[in-house]
Design an enzyme around this catalytic site. Structure first.
Site, PDB file in Angstrom:
ATOM      1  N   CYS A  87      47.588 -65.458 -87.999  1.00  0.00           N
ATOM      2  CA  CYS A  87      48.657 -65.069 -88.916  1.00  0.00           C
ATOM      3  C   CYS A  87      49.181 -63.698 -88.500  1.00  0.00           C
ATOM      4  O   CYS A  87      48.421 -62.802 -88.153  1.00  0.00           O
ATOM      5  CB  CYS A  87      48.191 -65.091 -90.364  1.00  0.00           C
ATOM      6  SG  CYS A  87      47.802 -63.490 -91.071  1.00  0.00           S
ATOM      7  N   GLU A  88      50.510 -63.592 -88.474  1.00  0.00           N
ATOM      8  CA  GLU A  88      51.113 -62.364 -87.957  1.00  0.00           C
ATOM      9  C   GLU A  88      51.013 -61.203 -88.939  1.00  0.00           C
ATOM     10  O   GLU A  88      51.288 -60.066 -88.582  1.00  0.00           O
ATOM     11  CB  GLU A  88      52.564 -62.607 -87.552  1.00  0.00           C
ATOM     12  CG  GLU A  88      53.517 -62.872 -88.702  1.00  0.00           C
ATOM     13  CD  GLU A  88      54.924 -63.161 -88.189  1.00  0.00           C
ATOM     14  OE1 GLU A  88      55.082 -63.460 -87.004  1.00  0.00           O
ATOM     15  OE2 GLU A  88      55.861 -63.085 -89.013  1.00  0.00           O
ATOM     16  N   HIS A  89      50.622 -61.470 -90.167  1.00  0.00           N
ATOM     17  CA  HIS A  89      50.526 -60.382 -91.143  1.00  0.00           C
ATOM     18  C   HIS A  89      49.196 -59.660 -91.087  1.00  0.00           C
ATOM     19  O   HIS A  89      49.111 -58.478 -91.384  1.00  0.00           O
ATOM     20  CB  HIS A  89      50.748 -60.933 -92.564  1.00  0.00           C
ATOM     21  CG  HIS A  89      52.086 -61.580 -92.724  1.00  0.00           C
ATOM     22  ND1 HIS A  89      52.275 -62.786 -93.367  1.00  0.00           N
ATOM     23  CD2 HIS A  89      53.303 -61.193 -92.284  1.00  0.00           C
ATOM     24  CE1 HIS A  89      53.555 -63.106 -93.319  1.00  0.00           C
ATOM     25  NE2 HIS A  89      54.197 -62.165 -92.676  1.00  0.00           N
ATOM     26  N   HIS A  90      48.135 -60.376 -90.717  1.00  0.00           N
ATOM     27  CA  HIS A  90      46.792 -59.778 -90.716  1.00  0.00           C
ATOM     28  C   HIS A  90      46.069 -59.920 -89.386  1.00  0.00           C
ATOM     29  O   HIS A  90      44.973 -59.404 -89.227  1.00  0.00           O
ATOM     30  CB  HIS A  90      45.937 -60.419 -91.815  1.00  0.00           C
ATOM     31  CG  HIS A  90      46.543 -60.330 -93.181  1.00  0.00           C
ATOM     32  ND1 HIS A  90      47.323 -61.327 -93.713  1.00  0.00           N
ATOM     33  CD2 HIS A  90      46.501 -59.344 -94.108  1.00  0.00           C
ATOM     34  CE1 HIS A  90      47.741 -60.965 -94.921  1.00  0.00           C
ATOM     35  NE2 HIS A  90      47.263 -59.770 -95.185  1.00  0.00           N
ATOM     36  N   GLN A 128      52.776 -70.019 -90.718  1.00  0.00           N
ATOM     37  CA  GLN A 128      52.699 -71.483 -90.647  1.00  0.00           C
ATOM     38  C   GLN A 128      54.083 -72.134 -90.760  1.00  0.00           C
ATOM     39  O   GLN A 128      54.355 -73.144 -90.119  1.00  0.00           O
ATOM     40  CB  GLN A 128      51.757 -71.980 -91.751  1.00  0.00           C
ATOM     41  CG  GLN A 128      51.457 -73.475 -91.639  1.00  0.00           C
ATOM     42  CD  GLN A 128      50.495 -73.944 -92.715  1.00  0.00           C
ATOM     43  OE1 GLN A 128      49.621 -73.190 -93.139  1.00  0.00           O
ATOM     44  NE2 GLN A 128      50.645 -75.176 -93.156  1.00  0.00           N
ATOM     45  N   HIS A 156      43.819 -70.499 -94.277  1.00  0.00           N
ATOM     46  CA  HIS A 156      44.124 -69.154 -93.771  1.00  0.00           C
ATOM     47  C   HIS A 156      42.977 -68.198 -94.075  1.00  0.00           C
ATOM     48  O   HIS A 156      42.660 -67.958 -95.248  1.00  0.00           O
ATOM     49  CB  HIS A 156      45.414 -68.644 -94.410  1.00  0.00           C
ATOM     50  CG  HIS A 156      46.637 -69.385 -93.941  1.00  0.00           C
ATOM     51  ND1 HIS A 156      47.599 -68.801 -93.152  1.00  0.00           N
ATOM     52  CD2 HIS A 156      47.019 -70.675 -94.120  1.00  0.00           C
ATOM     53  CE1 HIS A 156      48.538 -69.698 -92.875  1.00  0.00           C
ATOM     54  NE2 HIS A 156      48.222 -70.836 -93.455  1.00  0.00           N
ATOM     55  N   CYS A 158      42.950 -65.076 -93.891  1.00  0.00           N
ATOM     56  CA  CYS A 158      43.383 -63.887 -94.640  1.00  0.00           C
ATOM     57  C   CYS A 158      43.354 -64.152 -96.146  1.00  0.00           C
ATOM     58  O   CYS A 158      43.188 -63.233 -96.942  1.00  0.00           O
ATOM     59  CB  CYS A 158      44.753 -63.407 -94.177  1.00  0.00           C
ATOM     60  SG  CYS A 158      46.087 -64.584 -94.379  1.00  0.00           S
TER      61      CYS A 158
END
Ligand SMILES: [Zn+2]
Length: 195
Positions: A87-90, A128, A156, A158
């Site tokens: 995931c690109e956020h975490h 996703q 996920h 995260c």
């Protein structure tokens, strides 16, 4: 999934990322001189390059390398394709399954290529939703089928490991083009993948 050979790792990138990992480990409160951590920055640098190798791969080329003229024009489904992404956020993993269907329009594609393009897009920093769209658009634009459908179900880390801790929740995303925009075709696909 074979590991990349050492020669394939970019030495400069490995070195840069390794040194940054060293500092990150120190910043997080660890003793970088501990025996078990000696090779960790380098291993982590290589692991991250492996997990993001999709940036250097061309999914269109992969599909084009195995397109065959064929008059078959019923639904083709490849389901339960294993999927591992970040995931690109975490920068934490999300993983699950992808299900892909298409209806040919003069051309079919080698079945093993569909899992490969899933990997190419999954081995990047992702969300996703975008992953689903990219797989869909790539097949639609390259193979130009009568229709294409993609469903992804993923868990996920995260969400599972952090504050929310909804440990059994699965996120489902889907996209449909062409014939699959018709409710009957879409329902037939969803039934065949057990949804
Ligand atoms: Zn996340």
């Amino acid at each position: 999934m074979a590991n990349k050979k050492f020669e394939e790792y970019n030495i400069q990138v490995t070195d840069d990322v390794k040194n940054r990992y060293k500092n990150i480990i120190i910043d997080l409160g660890e003793d970088i001189s501990r025996d078990g951590l000696e090779k960790t920055p380098e291993r982590a640098a290589k692991a991250m390059q492996f997990l993001t190798q999709g940036y250097h791969q061309d999914p269109v080329e992969i599909l084009k390398s195995a397109m065959f003229k064929e008059s078959y024009n019923e639904m083709v489904i490849v389901k339960d394709i294993e999927l591992y992404s970040l995931c690109e956020h975490h920068i934490l993993p999300f993983f699950g399954k992808a299900h892909i269907a298409y209806i040919p329009n003069g051309y079919i594609v080698g079945l093993s290529k569909l899992p490969r393009i899933v990997d190419v897009f999954a081995r990047r920093l992702q969300v996703q939703e975008r992953l689903t769209e990219q797989i869909l658009d790539c097949i639609n634009d390259t193979l130009k089928p009568q229709g294409v459908a993609v469903v992804i179900e993923a868990a996920h880390m995260c969400m599972m490991m952090r504050g929310v801790q909804k440990q059994n929740s699965v996120t489902t995303t889907s996209g449909f083009r062409g014939q699959f925009e018709k409710i009957e075709t879409r329902n037939e696909f969803l039934k065949l993948i057990g949804k």
